[in-house]
Write a protein that holds these residues in place. Structure first.
Motif, PDB file in Angstrom:
ATOM      1  N   ALA A  42       0.832  -1.205   0.000  1.00  0.00           N
ATOM      2  CA  ALA A  42       0.000   0.000   0.000  1.00  0.00           C
ATOM      3  C   ALA A  42       0.869   1.258   0.000  1.00  0.00           C
ATOM      4  N   LYS A  43       1.904   1.252   0.822  1.00  0.00           N
ATOM      5  CA  LYS A  43       2.822   2.389   0.853  1.00  0.00           C
ATOM      6  C   LYS A  43       3.498   2.588  -0.503  1.00  0.00           C
ATOM      7  N   GLU A  44       3.964   1.494  -1.076  1.00  0.00           N
ATOM      8  CA  GLU A  44       4.654   1.557  -2.368  1.00  0.00           C
ATOM      9  C   GLU A  44       3.741   2.136  -3.443  1.00  0.00           C
ATOM     10  N   ARG A  45       2.478   1.712  -3.448  1.00  0.00           N
ATOM     11  CA  ARG A  45       1.533   2.212  -4.448  1.00  0.00           C
ATOM     12  C   ARG A  45       1.276   3.711  -4.283  1.00  0.00           C
ATOM     13  N   LEU A  46       1.087   4.162  -3.051  1.00  0.00           N
ATOM     14  CA  LEU A  46       0.779   5.568  -2.815  1.00  0.00           C
ATOM     15  C   LEU A  46       1.980   6.476  -3.092  1.00  0.00           C
ATOM     16  N   TYR A  47       3.163   6.029  -2.709  1.00  0.00           N
ATOM     17  CA  TYR A  47       4.370   6.813  -3.025  1.00  0.00           C
ATOM     18  C   TYR A  47       4.618   6.841  -4.532  1.00  0.00           C
ATOM     19  N   GLY A  48       4.211   5.785  -5.216  1.00  0.00           N
ATOM     20  CA  GLY A  48       4.324   5.780  -6.668  1.00  0.00           C
ATOM     21  C   GLY A  48       3.352   6.757  -7.301  1.00  0.00           C
TER      22      GLY A  48
ATOM     23  N   VAL B 165       0.335  17.907   2.750  1.00  0.00           N
ATOM     24  CA  VAL B 165      -1.065  17.737   3.166  1.00  0.00           C
ATOM     25  C   VAL B 165      -1.785  16.879   2.136  1.00  0.00           C
ATOM     26  N   ILE B 166      -2.385  15.789   2.607  1.00  0.00           N
ATOM     27  CA  ILE B 166      -3.235  14.954   1.756  1.00  0.00           C
ATOM     28  C   ILE B 166      -4.692  15.203   2.139  1.00  0.00           C
ATOM     29  N   VAL B 167      -5.536  15.453   1.147  1.00  0.00           N
ATOM     30  CA  VAL B 167      -6.959  15.678   1.382  1.00  0.00           C
ATOM     31  C   VAL B 167      -7.732  14.429   0.974  1.00  0.00           C
ATOM     32  N   LYS B 168      -8.553  13.913   1.880  1.00  0.00           N
ATOM     33  CA  LYS B 168      -9.417  12.765   1.573  1.00  0.00           C
ATOM     34  C   LYS B 168     -10.815  13.085   2.084  1.00  0.00           C
ATOM     35  N   LEU B 169     -11.674  13.559   1.153  1.00  0.00           N
ATOM     36  CA  LEU B 169     -13.043  13.869   1.531  1.00  0.00           C
ATOM     37  C   LEU B 169     -13.882  12.600   1.594  1.00  0.00           C
ATOM     38  N   HIS B 170     -14.970  12.661   2.333  1.00  0.00           N
ATOM     39  CA  HIS B 170     -15.889  11.526   2.425  1.00  0.00           C
ATOM     40  C   HIS B 170     -16.444  11.206   1.038  1.00  0.00           C
ATOM     41  N   PRO B 171     -16.621   9.907   0.708  1.00  0.00           N
ATOM     42  CA  PRO B 171     -17.117   9.530  -0.620  1.00  0.00           C
ATOM     43  C   PRO B 171     -18.471  10.148  -0.984  1.00  0.00           C
ATOM     44  N   PHE B 172     -19.275  10.512   0.027  1.00  0.00           N
ATOM     45  CA  PHE B 172     -20.571  11.128  -0.256  1.00  0.00           C
ATOM     46  C   PHE B 172     -20.435  12.529  -0.847  1.00  0.00           C
TER      47      PHE B 172
ATOM     48  N   PHE C   9      -2.130  17.415  -1.854  1.00  0.00           N
ATOM     49  CA  PHE C   9      -2.528  16.343  -2.753  1.00  0.00           C
ATOM     50  C   PHE C   9      -3.965  15.922  -2.453  1.00  0.00           C
ATOM     51  N   ASP C  10      -4.757  15.784  -3.505  1.00  0.00           N
ATOM     52  CA  ASP C  10      -6.132  15.334  -3.356  1.00  0.00           C
ATOM     53  C   ASP C  10      -6.196  13.830  -3.607  1.00  0.00           C
ATOM     54  N   PHE C  11      -6.405  13.075  -2.553  1.00  0.00           N
ATOM     55  CA  PHE C  11      -6.528  11.620  -2.653  1.00  0.00           C
ATOM     56  C   PHE C  11      -7.984  11.186  -2.428  1.00  0.00           C
ATOM     57  N   SER C  12      -8.932  12.062  -2.705  1.00  0.00           N
ATOM     58  CA  SER C  12     -10.339  11.733  -2.465  1.00  0.00           C
ATOM     59  C   SER C  12     -10.831  10.585  -3.330  1.00  0.00           C
ATOM     60  N   ASP C  13     -10.109  10.296  -4.419  1.00  0.00           N
ATOM     61  CA  ASP C  13     -10.503   9.192  -5.286  1.00  0.00           C
ATOM     62  C   ASP C  13     -10.014   7.836  -4.769  1.00  0.00           C
ATOM     63  N   GLU C  14      -9.212   7.839  -3.721  1.00  0.00           N
ATOM     64  CA  GLU C  14      -8.740   6.589  -3.134  1.00  0.00           C
ATOM     65  C   GLU C  14      -9.900   5.874  -2.430  1.00  0.00           C
ATOM     66  N   ARG C  15     -10.072   4.606  -2.733  1.00  0.00           N
ATOM     67  CA  ARG C  15     -11.169   3.850  -2.129  1.00  0.00           C
ATOM     68  C   ARG C  15     -10.931   3.601  -0.647  1.00  0.00           C
ATOM     69  N   GLU C  16      -9.730   3.217  -0.294  1.00  0.00           N
ATOM     70  CA  GLU C  16      -9.425   2.828   1.084  1.00  0.00           C
ATOM     71  C   GLU C  16      -8.657   3.924   1.812  1.00  0.00           C
ATOM     72  N   ILE C  17      -9.347   4.639   2.681  1.00  0.00           N
ATOM     73  CA  ILE C  17      -8.656   5.665   3.469  1.00  0.00           C
ATOM     74  C   ILE C  17      -7.628   5.013   4.392  1.00  0.00           C
ATOM     75  N   ASN C  18      -7.887   3.770   4.789  1.00  0.00           N
ATOM     76  CA  ASN C  18      -6.937   3.091   5.680  1.00  0.00           C
ATOM     77  C   ASN C  18      -5.565   2.947   5.041  1.00  0.00           C
ATOM     78  N   ASP C  19      -5.510   2.751   3.724  1.00  0.00           N
ATOM     79  CA  ASP C  19      -4.219   2.664   3.043  1.00  0.00           C
ATOM     80  C   ASP C  19      -3.437   3.966   3.208  1.00  0.00           C
ATOM     81  N   ILE C  20      -4.140   5.092   3.150  1.00  0.00           N
ATOM     82  CA  ILE C  20      -3.473   6.389   3.293  1.00  0.00           C
ATOM     83  C   ILE C  20      -2.923   6.552   4.709  1.00  0.00           C
ATOM     84  N   LEU C  21      -3.601   5.964   5.685  1.00  0.00           N
ATOM     85  CA  LEU C  21      -3.142   6.070   7.074  1.00  0.00           C
ATOM     86  C   LEU C  21      -1.754   5.451   7.260  1.00  0.00           C
ATOM     87  N   PHE C  22      -1.398   4.494   6.414  1.00  0.00           N
ATOM     88  CA  PHE C  22      -0.090   3.847   6.544  1.00  0.00           C
ATOM     89  C   PHE C  22       1.065   4.812   6.263  1.00  0.00           C
ATOM     90  N   ILE C  23       0.814   5.887   5.509  1.00  0.00           N
ATOM     91  CA  ILE C  23       1.878   6.859   5.224  1.00  0.00           C
ATOM     92  C   ILE C  23       1.645   8.179   5.963  1.00  0.00           C
TER      93      ILE C  23
END
Length: 373
Positions: free
Chosen positions: A186-192, A239-246, A260-274
């Protein structure tokens, strides 16, 4: 009028699913299959969350269970579904599933709620003042799980069932937080996705939505000036922004190498790892964040209004992992100074997520499936 509505509400619920009830009752004439599990997640297109984690654990460990899944994509006819329901020793749901509440279960049949959220934050179910007390909703669960022993009574109240039916086993979907391979990938994907994040301290801004539901969900843009926050944090931070999917109306994200806008990421938990510091308000992501071990700041400019409309199970201060901020002028300093080594943080973890230790799936199988086989 309220008493009349309460009296007829169960009748209306049964009428809505009268065909399913009829098929289910006929299906009771068939033998029940002791190792059959029916997993229902009809609001989602695929099985995930706690149901997905439990299914993966059973399959990985070659346990003797036959699992049947029904989602919004993999559906069944009423005739087939009612029959499968009647034959299944275990029926599992992870959200509001109105079709199961009208069923009169067979002796020794188990209807298990593995609720998608964890902890006890915003009021839900019968914990809300607006709940229809005469409803059948939730009340026929034979078991429900929680993430810690302290919140057993809260879930019993919210589901309208006795406390002995609430089983503290942890939250199965959090077991993956302790899977080093998964975390590394998950970290590798997000850093990529955003190489600029490497060697930066990361603030994840992840507020919940305002409004009633998916149809009117929003986040007030006047609550946050992302560029000002980034400037105040300094060059060492991103700063990473992750808005609620609604939330459909996105915030104005400045073009910046630090935002960075990561609102399109399905799993917010993956973002928590970084993440180093989570900034949220009334979101249950605060619980997952504590399991992973990040620091957290609660940023709640509209606390009084939100509390009046929704309400919490505990005093809002009890959800603090060390810092609560109500205006942006104090936010950057709070982010830079917060740690995960303070009494509030330790008390929070003990109260809400004490059993989320990587062994929740195992405990679920042992305490709920095996003991009720």
């Amino acid at each position: 009028m309220g008493k009349i509505k309460s009296a007829i509400y169960p009748h209306l619920q049964r009428m809505r699913y009268k065909n399913l009830i009829s098929v289910f009752e006929k299906g009771k004439k068939q033998d029940m299959i002791d190792n059959q599990i029916l997993m229902l997640s009809t609001s989602k297109g695929s099985l995930g969350g706690n149901l997905g984690a439990i299914k993966s654990y059973i399959e990985l460990n070659l346990l003797d269970y036959k699992i049947i899944t029904v989602t919004s994509v993999d559906q069944m006819s009423i005739e087939e579904l009612g029959s499968v329901m009647a034959q299944s020793r275990f029926i599992m749901v992870d959200d509001f599933e109105p079709m199961v509440y009208v069923l009169s279960l067979r002796p020794n049949q188990q209807l298990i709620q593995v609720w998608h959220a964890m902890g006890a934050f915003k009021r839900f179910g019968y914990g809300r003042a607006t709940a229809e007390s005469g409803s059948l909703t939730h009340k026929n669960y034979t078991k429900a799980i929680v993430s810690s022993p302290e919140i057993v009574d809260i879930y019993a109240e919210s589901f309208g069932i006795s406390r002995d039916k609430i089983i503290p086993v942890g939250t199965p979907r959090t077991d993956v937080f302790f899977d080093e391979k998964y975390v590394s990938l998950a970290k590798e994907r997000l850093y990529g996705k955003a190489p600029e994040l490497k060697n930066k301290r990361i603030c994840l801004f992840a507020p919940t939505f305002r409004g009633q539901n998916v149809n009117d969900a929003f986040y007030p843009s006047e609550f946050i000036d992302l560029q000002a926050l980034s400037n105040s944090l300094g060059e060492d931070w991103a700063v990473i922004v992750k808005l609620h999917p609604f939330v459909k109306g996105k915030l104005d994200i400045p073009k910046s190498k630090s935002i960075f806008d990561f609102s399109d990421e399905r799993e917010i938990n993956d973002i928590l790892f970084i993440t180093d510091v989570l900034v949220t308000d009334y979101s249950s992501v605060i619980f997952e964040n504590a399991i992973i071990g990040n620091s957290a700041v609660l940023y709640a400019p509209d606390y009084e209004q939100y509390n009046a409309n929704r309400g919490f199970y505990y005093d809002y201060n009890d959800y603090s992992c060390g810092s609560i901020v109500t205006n942006q002028s104090e936010l950057a300093d709070a982010i830079k100074s917060i740690t995960n080594n303070n009494p509030q943080y330790m008390a929070f973890k003990q109260r809400f997520v004490s059993l989320c230790d990587g062994n929740s799936c195992r405990r679920f199988v042992e305490k709920i499936l095996e003991e009720n086989k």
